[in-house]
Design a protein around this motif. Structure first.
Motif, PDB file in Angstrom:
ATOM      1  N   VAL A  73     -23.558  10.607  -3.032  1.00 19.04           N
ATOM      2  CA  VAL A  73     -23.727   9.163  -3.180  1.00 19.04           C
ATOM      3  C   VAL A  73     -25.217   8.953  -3.424  1.00 19.04           C
ATOM      4  CG1 VAL A  73     -21.790   8.275  -1.852  1.00 19.04           C
ATOM      5  CG2 VAL A  73     -23.824   9.012  -0.661  1.00 19.04           C
ATOM      6  N   VAL A  74     -25.559   8.045  -4.265  1.00 15.36           N
ATOM      7  CA  VAL A  74     -26.966   7.887  -4.612  1.00 15.36           C
ATOM      8  C   VAL A  74     -27.222   6.441  -5.029  1.00 15.36           C
ATOM      9  CG1 VAL A  74     -26.755   8.412  -7.076  1.00 15.36           C
ATOM     10  CG2 VAL A  74     -28.834   9.054  -5.864  1.00 15.36           C
ATOM     11  N   SER A  75     -28.446   5.985  -4.813  1.00 18.40           N
ATOM     12  CA  SER A  75     -28.762   4.631  -5.269  1.00 18.40           C
ATOM     13  C   SER A  75     -28.872   4.655  -6.793  1.00 18.40           C
ATOM     14  CB  SER A  75     -30.054   4.147  -4.628  1.00 18.40           C
ATOM     15  OG  SER A  75     -31.128   4.901  -5.100  1.00 18.40           O
ATOM     16  N   LEU A  76     -28.470   3.563  -7.416  1.00 18.07           N
ATOM     17  CA  LEU A  76     -28.419   3.532  -8.876  1.00 18.07           C
ATOM     18  C   LEU A  76     -29.799   3.706  -9.493  1.00 18.07           C
ATOM     19  CD1 LEU A  76     -25.765   0.757  -9.532  1.00 18.07           C
ATOM     20  CD2 LEU A  76     -25.473   3.221  -9.399  1.00 18.07           C
ATOM     21  N   SER A  77     -30.827   3.275  -8.761  1.00 20.75           N
ATOM     22  CA  SER A  77     -32.177   3.399  -9.324  1.00 20.75           C
ATOM     23  C   SER A  77     -32.604   4.863  -9.427  1.00 20.75           C
ATOM     24  CB  SER A  77     -33.165   2.617  -8.454  1.00 20.75           C
ATOM     25  OG  SER A  77     -33.149   3.122  -7.141  1.00 20.75           O
ATOM     26  N   TYR A 286     -11.332   5.734  -5.335  1.00 22.06           N
ATOM     27  CA  TYR A 286     -11.953   5.053  -4.182  1.00 22.06           C
ATOM     28  C   TYR A 286     -12.204   6.064  -3.048  1.00 22.06           C
ATOM     29  CZ  TYR A 286     -12.601   1.862  -0.292  1.00 22.06           C
ATOM     30  OH  TYR A 286     -13.112   1.205   0.804  1.00 22.06           O
ATOM     31  N   PHE A 289     -15.046   8.437  -3.588  1.00 17.89           N
ATOM     32  CA  PHE A 289     -16.382   7.843  -3.471  1.00 17.89           C
ATOM     33  C   PHE A 289     -16.698   7.401  -2.044  1.00 17.89           C
ATOM     34  CE2 PHE A 289     -20.170   5.604  -4.294  1.00 17.89           C
ATOM     35  CZ  PHE A 289     -20.604   5.956  -5.554  1.00 17.89           C
ATOM     36  N   PHE A 290     -15.762   6.673  -1.424  1.00 23.85           N
ATOM     37  CA  PHE A 290     -16.095   6.024  -0.160  1.00 23.85           C
ATOM     38  C   PHE A 290     -15.567   6.741   1.079  1.00 23.85           C
ATOM     39  CE2 PHE A 290     -16.275   2.428  -3.207  1.00 23.85           C
ATOM     40  CZ  PHE A 290     -17.624   2.143  -3.043  1.00 23.85           C
ATOM     41  N   PHE A 293     -17.235  10.720  -0.031  1.00 21.15           N
ATOM     42  CA  PHE A 293     -18.620  10.553  -0.485  1.00 21.15           C
ATOM     43  C   PHE A 293     -18.976  11.526  -1.609  1.00 21.15           C
ATOM     44  CE2 PHE A 293     -18.584   8.898   3.867  1.00 21.15           C
ATOM     45  CZ  PHE A 293     -19.086   7.628   3.643  1.00 21.15           C
TER      46      PHE A 293
ATOM     47  N   ALA B  83     -18.020   1.853   5.761  1.00 20.39           N
ATOM     48  CA  ALA B  83     -18.649   2.910   4.954  1.00 20.39           C
ATOM     49  C   ALA B  83     -18.784   2.463   3.505  1.00 20.39           C
ATOM     50  CB  ALA B  83     -17.829   4.189   5.041  1.00 20.39           C
ATOM     51  N   GLU B  84     -17.740   1.806   2.993  1.00 20.43           N
ATOM     52  CA  GLU B  84     -17.772   1.316   1.605  1.00 20.43           C
ATOM     53  C   GLU B  84     -18.885   0.279   1.436  1.00 20.43           C
ATOM     54  OE1 GLU B  84     -14.332  -0.926   0.460  1.00 20.43           O
ATOM     55  OE2 GLU B  84     -15.428  -1.833  -1.180  1.00 20.43           O
ATOM     56  N   THR B  87     -22.394   1.937   1.739  1.00 18.41           N
ATOM     57  CA  THR B  87     -22.653   2.798   0.578  1.00 18.41           C
ATOM     58  C   THR B  87     -23.021   1.949  -0.641  1.00 18.41           C
ATOM     59  OG1 THR B  87     -20.991   4.332   1.396  1.00 18.41           O
ATOM     60  CG2 THR B  87     -21.680   4.629  -0.876  1.00 18.41           C
ATOM     61  N   THR B  88     -22.232   0.890  -0.851  1.00 18.15           N
ATOM     62  CA  THR B  88     -22.474   0.033  -2.012  1.00 18.15           C
ATOM     63  C   THR B  88     -23.842  -0.624  -1.923  1.00 18.15           C
ATOM     64  OG1 THR B  88     -20.107  -0.418  -2.024  1.00 18.15           O
ATOM     65  CG2 THR B  88     -21.472  -1.828  -3.388  1.00 18.15           C
ATOM     66  N   PHE B  90     -26.505   0.407  -0.273  1.00 14.70           N
ATOM     67  CA  PHE B  90     -27.574   1.388  -0.494  1.00 14.70           C
ATOM     68  C   PHE B  90     -27.656   1.753  -1.976  1.00 14.70           C
ATOM     69  CE2 PHE B  90     -27.738   2.467   4.101  1.00 14.70           C
ATOM     70  CZ  PHE B  90     -29.109   2.471   4.248  1.00 14.70           C
ATOM     71  N   ALA B  91     -26.491   1.906  -2.601  1.00 19.76           N
ATOM     72  CA  ALA B  91     -26.471   2.263  -4.030  1.00 19.76           C
ATOM     73  C   ALA B  91     -27.170   1.191  -4.865  1.00 19.76           C
ATOM     74  CB  ALA B  91     -25.035   2.452  -4.499  1.00 19.76           C
ATOM     75  N   ASP B  93     -29.624  -0.565  -3.845  1.00 26.63           N
ATOM     76  CA  ASP B  93     -30.982  -0.757  -3.310  1.00 26.63           C
ATOM     77  C   ASP B  93     -31.140  -2.098  -2.594  1.00 26.63           C
ATOM     78  OD1 ASP B  93     -32.030   1.665  -4.055  1.00 26.63           O
ATOM     79  OD2 ASP B  93     -32.541   0.978  -6.062  1.00 26.63           O
ATOM     80  N   VAL B 108     -23.796  11.288   7.123  1.00 28.79           N
ATOM     81  CA  VAL B 108     -23.641  11.182   5.669  1.00 28.79           C
ATOM     82  C   VAL B 108     -24.799  10.370   5.077  1.00 28.79           C
ATOM     83  CG1 VAL B 108     -22.165  10.328   3.805  1.00 28.79           C
ATOM     84  CG2 VAL B 108     -21.129  11.337   5.844  1.00 28.79           C
ATOM     85  N   PHE B 109     -25.132   9.273   5.747  1.00 29.59           N
ATOM     86  CA  PHE B 109     -26.216   8.416   5.256  1.00 29.59           C
ATOM     87  C   PHE B 109     -27.586   9.044   5.535  1.00 29.59           C
ATOM     88  CE2 PHE B 109     -22.631   5.522   5.956  1.00 29.59           C
ATOM     89  CZ  PHE B 109     -22.510   5.028   4.673  1.00 29.59           C
TER      90      PHE B 109
END
Lengths: 325, 420
Positions: A73-77, A286, A289-290, A293, B83-84, B87-88, B90-91, B93, B108-109
Motif C-alpha cells: 500500500v502506498v501514498s499516491l504521491s 477489495y 487491497f484492504f 494490503f 483499515a480501508e 489506508t485510503t 494515507f494513500a 496524503d 501494517v501501517f
C-alpha cells in the motif's frame, strides 16, 4: 433562439436555415460564429474533455500504474517512484487462484442474470395486462431496484439467518427443509445466499425495460392471432418475443455487466467468505487491497476485470447492435 | 456589448475550468501555524459504543479546554471499515491527525513508515513504567509508534436464570462448558454464543481457546497449528459451537445474549456498560465467572498513533492528546465510564465499578496475549488472519480432521512467505 442553442450542433441550424425555418438572429450569429472560428468548438468542449480525462482516463491510468508497481500500500504521491514490475501479474496468475475467482464471478453473473430476467419478464407480462391495482403493484415492484445494496444486504442478513431467519422458517413450514440452514456461513450455500438478494434487487430493471417494449406491441396483433386460434405460448413466441427481443438483449447485456461488477451487496452479506465461497472478482480486488494490503495484485486483478468486461461487451455487442440498432 | 461578452465568455469559462481542475488537483491545504485556530481530526470506531464514547467525549472536552483555538473533530468509522478508511486517507496524503487503530493492523501501517516514532516523547512521561507489558506491541522496527489504549481479558458471561432453570452449575472446565451448553440448548434458546461466521472476531475468539488450552499459533519460530494443545482447543471450540446459533458474528452473539436467547458467552468487559440496554428480564441475571480454561487470554485491543505525515504543530498537539488520555485522571475516568480495566497500573482503584468487573481485573494480571509476536505475521496480519479464518470456517462447517485442515493452513501461510 431556444435556451442552450449555442451548444446544439451546427448542422442542426444549417438544416433549419436551408429548410426556411425561421431561426432567431442570435442562433444565426452562433452558426456564423462557429463556422468562422472552428477552434472555438474545441474550446467549448475543453471542460468536458478535461472532466472526461479526470474521471475516466486518469483512474484507468492510476490502476494500470498500481498494477505495474512493486508496492503493498502506498501514498499516491509516492506511486511514481515505486519500481516497475510484472510480478503482480505473475503473482495473480500463479499464486492467487484467479481461475477459481473468475469462474465464481461467471457463476454469480449467470446465477443472477437468468432468474432476474425470467422474473422480470414474468412481471412485465403481468403488468402489461389491465387489472385493478396494476399501477400500485408496478410501483411496488420497482422499489427493490432503488434500494442500495448495503441496505438490501442488511435486510437479507437477518432474513437468511441460520437460527431465526424468516426464509428458513418459511422453507421449514412448507416442508422444503427439515432443519434450518445457515445460508451465508456454509461454503456450499453461501453463493445461493448472495444470489437471491441480488436477483431481488435486479429483476425490476428487466421488468421496466421489457414492459416499455411490451407496451409498444399493437393489441391488434394479439387479436388477430387469437382469431387464428393461436394459444398463449404461440402468441408469446410469434408476437411478444420478436417484439421485445432487441430490448431484452440489451437489458441482459447491461444486467450481466452489473452483476459481474457487483460489490456492495456481496460484501455486506459475506465479505467474500466463507472460505472464499462468494469472493467474486470485485470483492477480491477489495480484499487484496484492504484486507491483504497487496495493492499491486489488486491493481492487476482490476485490470483483468476491466479486460473481461470489455471482451464480454466486444463479443456480445455486435449481436445486440444487430438486434437493437 | 453582447458580442463582446459572448466571444469572451467561452474562453473565460474554459480558463476557469482549467484553473478549477488544477486547483482541485493541487490538494495541498494551508496548515495554520503558531497560535492560529486549528482542527485535528480524530478517527475511531468507538464513538457509538456504550461507555467508551463518554470517555472519548470527556478526553476531547478536557483537551479543548486546555488548548485554546484547537478543535478536535471526532469522526466515527465502523470497526470493519477502519483499515480501508485509514489506508485510503494515507494513500491520499490526508491522514487524520490522531489515529486509533486495532493492534493487529498497527504493524501494517508502521511497516509503510506512516506512523510517528514516540520514544523521545514517552521518555518524558511515566508511561513506560506504568503501562502493561503489551505496550511492547506498539513497537516496530526498534521504535515505539503508538500508545496502548485498551486491552482486556476474556471471561465467561452467563445468564444465571437460564442456568438455574436447567439445573446447571457454572462450568469451570472446557468439558463442562460443552456439557452445560448442550444441556441449556432447547427450542430457540442456545446454551452458548460463539462466532460461527467469517468475521474479524473469529480469529480472536479461537485464539482465546488456543491460549486457554496453553497453546499458541506460533512459537519459537515454528507454527503450532497441529500441536496437541491447539488441536484440543479447536476441538473444544468446534464442539461447543454446535450449541450456538449458526452463522453469527460477535455483535449478533452479544445481542442474542442480552435478549436471553443465548445462555453463555466468552467475551470482554466492554459488555458491562451495554447491559443497560439489555432486556429487563435478562439484565438482573447476567453474571461473570472465570473463563473455564486453564489459562486466561488477553487481547491487547487497540492503540493511539500519530501519523508521520502531519506538520510539527499537528504532531505536538496530537501528542498532547495522547498524553492527556494517558493521564491518571483520565485513566480513572476510563474505568468509571467504560467499566473496564485501564492501561495505567492502579487506575480506577477508587472508581465505582460493577461487581461484574471483578473477574476481569483479577484476570488481567494472569492473562496471556493472543497476538503472535512474529514480525512476519504482524506485517502480513491481514493474510494471516484470513487464512486462519478459512481454516476455522472449514472446521466449523465440515467433519474434516482439525490437524488436516490446519496442516493445509500452515502450508498456505508458508507459501505466502509468512514466517512464524
Amino acid at each position: 433562439m431556444p435556451t442552450g442553442a449555442a451548444t446544439l450542433p451546427r448542422a442542426y441550424f444549417l438544416r433549419l436555415m436551408h429548410l426556411g425555418v425561421p431561426v432567431s438572429s442570435i442562433a444565426q450569429r452562433a452558426v456564423k460564429f462557429s463556422r468562422s472560428k472552428p477552434f472555438m468548438g474545441y474550446v467549448f468542449l475543453l471542460p468536458a474533455i478535461l472532466l472526461a480525462l479526470l474521471l475516466f482516463v486518469y483512474p484507468i491510468y492510476l490502476v494500470t500504474s498500481i498494477s505495474l508497481r512493486d508496492i503493498d500500500v502506498v501514498s499516491l504521491s509516492r506511486l511514481e517512484s515505486a519500481p516497475l514490475t510484472q510480478e503482480n501479474y505473475v503473482q495473480m496468475i500463479i499464486g492467487a487462484d484467479i481461475g477459481t475467482t473468475i469462474w465464481r464471478s461467471v457463476l454469480y453473473m449467470v446465477g443472477v442474470s437468468v432468474p432476474s430476467f425470467l422474473i422480470g419478464l414474468g412481471a412485465a407480462l403481468l403488468f402489461n395486462k389491465k387489472f385493478r391495482g396494476n399501477r400500485l403493484l408496478r410501483t411496488l415492484t420497482l422499489i427493490p431496484w432503488a434500494v442500495p445494496g448495503v441496505v438490501a444486504g442488511a435486510a437479507f442478513l437477518w432474513m437468511l439467518d441460520g437460527s431465526y431467519g424468516i426464509i428458513n422458517y418459511a422453507l421449514a413450514s412448507v416442508g422444503l427443509i427439515t432443519e434450518y440452514v445457515p445460508w451465508l456461513s456454509r461454503p456450499e450455500t453461501a453463493l445461493i445466499g448472495v444470489i437471491v438478494p441480488t436477483v431481488w434487487t435486479q429483476f425490476p430493471f428487466y421488468t421496466l425495460v421489457l414492459l416499455a417494449s411490451l407496451q409498444n406491441v399493437p393489441v391488434e396483433l394479439y387479436e388477430a392471432a387469437g382469431m387464428d386460434g393461436a394459444n398463449a405460448f404461440q402468441r408469446f413466441r410469434h408476437i411478444t418475443w420478436p417484439a421485445i427481443r432487441s430490448s431484452a438483449s440489451l437489458a441482459l447485456l447491461l444486467g450481466a455487466l452489473t452483476a459481474f461488477r457487483e460489490f456492495d451487496l456481496i460484501y455486506s452479506l459475506t465479505r467474500g467468505g466463507p472460505i472464499g465461497a462468494t469472493e467474486t472478482l470485485a470483492v477480491r480486488i477489495y480484499n487484496e487491497f484492504f484486507v491483504y494490503f497487496d495493492g499491486g495484485v489488486a491493481g492487476a486483478i482490476a485490470i483483468l476485470t476491466m479486460i473481461a468486461c470489455a471482451l464480454g461487451v466486444g463479443v456480445l455487442y455486435p449481436y445486440v447492435k444487430k438486434e437493437f440498432f | 456589448m453582447v458580442n463582446k461578452v459572448s466571444k469572451k465568455a467561452p474562453l473565460a469559462l474554459a480558463l476557469l475550468a482549467v484553473l478549477g481542475l488544477v486547483g482541485c488537483a493541487g490538494g495541498a491545504q494551508a496548515v495554520p501555524g503558531g497560535d492560529e485556530p486549528i482542527e485535528l481530526e480524530f478517527v475511531t470506531w468507538q464513538l457509538e459504543e456504550a461507555g467508551i464514547q463518554d470517555w472519548w467525549t470527556a478526553v476531547i472536552d478536557e483537551f479543548e479546554s486546555e488548548h485554546d483555538g484547537v478543535t478536535i473533530v471526532p469522526r466515527h468509522v465502523d470497526g470493519n471499515d477502519m483499515a480501508e478508511f485509514v489506508t485510503t486517507r494515507f494513500a491520499a496524503d490526508s491522514a487524520p491527525a490522531i489515529l486509533h487503530l486495532p493492534t493487529e493492523v498497527f504493524a501494517v501501517f508502521a511497516e509503510e513508515g506512516w506512523l510517528e516514532e514516540l520514544d523521545s516523547r514517552l521518555a518524558d512521561t511515566d508511561i513506560p513504567q506504568t503501562w502493561p507489558e503489551t505496550q511492547s506491541l506498539m513497537e516496530w522496527d526498534g521504535t515505539t509508534q503508538g500508545l496502548m489504549v485498551f486491552g482486556y481479558s476474556v471471561q465467561l458471561f452467563y445468564n444465571e436464570q437460564l442456568l438455574e432453570e436447567a439445573g446447571q452449575s457454572v462450568p469451570t472446565t472446557s468439558e463442562e462448558l460443552v456439557a452445560v451448553a448442550k444441556a441449556l440448548t432447547e427450542g430457540d434458546v442456545y446454551g452458548y454464543g460463539s462466532v460461527t461466521t467469517q468475521h474479524r472476531d473469529l480469529f480472536r475468539q479461537a485464539s482465546s481457546y488456543v491460549v486457554g488450552f496453553g497453546g499458541a499459533w506460533a512459537k519459537d519460530g515454528e507454527y503450532q497449528f497441529t500441536s496437541t494443545e491447539v488441536v484440543a482447543a479447536l476441538e473444544n471450540y468446534r464442539e461447543v459451537s454446535k450449541f450456538s446459533p449458526q452463522g453469527i458474528s460477535s455483535d449478533q452473539k452479544r445481542e442474542l445474549f442480552f435478549q436471553g436467547k443465548v445462555a453463555m458467552m466468552l467475551d470482554g468487559p466492554f459488555n458491562i456498560p451495554a447491559l443497560a440496554d439489555a432486556a429487563p428480564e435478562v439484565k438482573d441475571y447476567v453474571k461473570v465467572a472465570r473463563s473455564p480454561f486453564d489459562a486466561i487470554s488477553y487481547y491487547p485491543a487497540n492503540g493511539l498513533h500519530i501519523p508521520s505525515t502531519g506538520t510539527d504543530r499537528e504532531k505536538d498537539l496530537a501528542w498532547d492528546f495522547l498524553e492527556l488520555s494517558a493521564s491518571a485522571e483520565m485513566q480513572d475516568l476510563f474505568v468509571e465510564l467504560y467499566q473496564s480495566p485501564a492501561a495505567r497500573a492502579g487506575a480506577g482503584s477508587e472508581a465505582e465499578v460493577s461487581p461484574l468487573l471483578e473477574e476481569f481485573i483479577t484476570g488481567s494480571a494472569e492473562s496471556v496475549g493472543i497476538i503472535p509476536s512474529s514480525a512476519s505475521i504482524r506485517a502480513n496480519f491481514g493474510t494471516f488472519d484470513r487464512l486462519v479464518q478459512d481454516g476455522l470456517m472449514e472446521m466449523l462447517t465440515s467433519d474434516r480432521s482439525i490437524s488436516d485442515i490446519f496442516a493445509d493452513v500452515e502450508e498456505r501461510l508458508l507459501s505466502e512467505d509468512i514466517q512464524p
